[in-house]
Enzyme design. Structure first.
Site, PDB file in Angstrom:
ATOM      1  N   LYS A  96     -40.181  51.245 -63.111  1.00 54.09           N
ATOM      2  CA  LYS A  96     -38.736  51.191 -63.397  1.00 54.09           C
ATOM      3  C   LYS A  96     -38.164  50.131 -62.479  1.00 54.09           C
ATOM      4  CE  LYS A  96     -35.076  54.310 -62.353  1.00 54.09           C
ATOM      5  NZ  LYS A  96     -33.770  53.685 -62.456  1.00 54.09           N
ATOM      6  N   ALA A 184     -28.660  56.530 -65.459  1.00 61.77           N
ATOM      7  CA  ALA A 184     -27.593  56.464 -64.450  1.00 61.77           C
ATOM      8  C   ALA A 184     -26.218  56.780 -65.011  1.00 61.77           C
ATOM      9  CB  ALA A 184     -27.548  55.097 -63.771  1.00 61.77           C
ATOM     10  N   GLY A 185     -25.498  57.565 -64.214  1.00 60.19           N
ATOM     11  CA  GLY A 185     -24.096  57.844 -64.491  1.00 60.19           C
ATOM     12  C   GLY A 185     -23.821  59.121 -65.267  1.00 60.19           C
ATOM     13  N   ASN A 206     -30.510  61.848 -62.110  1.00 55.91           N
ATOM     14  CA  ASN A 206     -30.899  62.370 -60.810  1.00 55.91           C
ATOM     15  C   ASN A 206     -29.769  63.165 -60.156  1.00 55.91           C
ATOM     16  OD1 ASN A 206     -32.623  60.850 -57.969  1.00 55.91           O
ATOM     17  ND2 ASN A 206     -31.778  62.857 -58.167  1.00 55.91           N
TER      18      ASN A 206
HETATM   19  C1  DXP Z   1     -33.262  58.220 -59.809  1.00 55.35           C
HETATM   20  C2  DXP Z   1     -32.954  56.851 -60.169  1.00 55.35           C
HETATM   21  O1  DXP Z   1     -33.789  56.101 -60.507  1.00 55.35           O
HETATM   22  C3  DXP Z   1     -31.546  56.413 -60.118  1.00 55.35           C
HETATM   23  O2  DXP Z   1     -31.533  55.082 -59.770  1.00 55.35           O
HETATM   24  C4  DXP Z   1     -30.979  56.604 -61.460  1.00 55.35           C
HETATM   25  O3  DXP Z   1     -30.350  55.478 -61.853  1.00 55.35           O
HETATM   26  C5  DXP Z   1     -30.212  57.842 -61.627  1.00 55.35           C
HETATM   27  O4  DXP Z   1     -28.825  57.741 -61.645  1.00 55.35           O
HETATM   28  P1  DXP Z   1     -27.925  59.038 -61.451  1.00 55.35           P
HETATM   29  O5  DXP Z   1     -28.210  59.522 -60.080  1.00 55.35           O
HETATM   30  O6  DXP Z   1     -26.516  58.588 -61.666  1.00 55.35           O
HETATM   31  O7  DXP Z   1     -28.360  60.035 -62.480  1.00 55.35           O
END
Ligand code: DXP
Length: 257
Positions: A96, A184-185, A206
């Protein structure tokens, strides 16, 4: 089943492994989520010394696929070097790819991202690029050799959910054959539901799970939302309309004399 590079993943929910209250809760959350793949930051964990070693053995014990990431990298060189180290440590060429361009928004440096993606694809990596929702950048990433795209729906850790649905819908429309994973987000299961209903193939998150009051319960809730709305998408959602349409038959009315 979700097919990625010929590998079948049982779950469309991908989970990050940072910021959990404890390793035990991380392990429970991963189980409750039913995820088939977690992402780990090579830089963050390698900086952890002995704690880092314990973290690796915990991750290995979970029995899920590991997608190493280049979180914390701010240049092409750093990201490429980290990806190469991850390939050795984890024995996988899946990466990633994150090349962060702005400290406040943590948004990707899309120019560096395309450059790093090209270098890594030419070197045999299967690159999962963390990108914005920009259509032209997505085209450049595909030209660079990426076979999957990971657009954000909002800044990392913001929990804002999909702030630009039009852009996400446009990506899905343009790249119907490319696996698209929102990364993300996402802040709530309903956010994951929205993007799954748009036809996205999977979500990666995450913070929303790790920082929930009950990460295990939240992991389970996200898992249900992802499954439910993938099925809803596959079952043919009705298009909303402006006018009322009777849902009961209008023929055969009772006649009163
Ligand atoms: C875990 C990871 O790789 C983060 O860079 C991802 O982008 C998750 O984003 P959030 O924490 O907003 O879910």
């Amino acid at each position: 089943m979700f097919d990625l590079f010929g590998t079948k993943l049982a779950s469309r929910l991908l989970l990050g492994t940072a910021q959990y209250p404890s390793p035990a809760i991380l392990a429970e959350a991963v189980k409750a989520s039913g995820t088939s793949m977690v992402t780990v930051s090579l830089r963050r964990e390698m900086a952890g010394g002995r704690g880092g070693e314990q973290f690796w053995s915990l991750i290995r014990s979970l029995g899920v696929r590991v997608l190493p990431n280049t979180a914390g990298c701010h240049s092409v060189k750093e990201a490429v070097t980290t990806a190469k180290m991850a390939r050795e440590v984890f024995g996988t060429s899946w990466i990633k790819l994150e090349v962060i361009g702005n400290h406040d928004t943590l948004q990707p440096d899309v120019f560096g991202l395309v450059e790093a993606a090209r270098i890594l694809c030419e070197d045999g990596f299967s690159v999962f690029p963390y990108t914005t929702d920009d259509l032209v950048v997505a085209e450049r990433l595909l030209e660079a050799g990426c076979k999957v795209l990971m657009p954000w729906c909002a800044p990392i850790g913001s929990a804002l959910g999909p702030v630009n649905i039009m852009a996400l819908r446009s990506l899905r429309g343009h790249f119907s054959d490319v696996p698209l994973i929102v990364d993300a987000g996402l802040g709530r299961p309903s956010h994951a539901a929205i993007v799954m209903e748009l036809g996205f193939d999977a979500v990666l998150l995450n913070t929303a799970v790790a920082k929930a009051a009950d990460p295990v319960g939240m992991a389970r809730a996200f898992s249900k939302a992802v499954d439910a709305d993938r099925e809803a998408y596959g079952s043919g959602l009705l298009e909303p309309r402006d006018v009322a349409v009777p849902s009961t038959p209008t023929i055969g009315r009772a006649v009163f004399s």
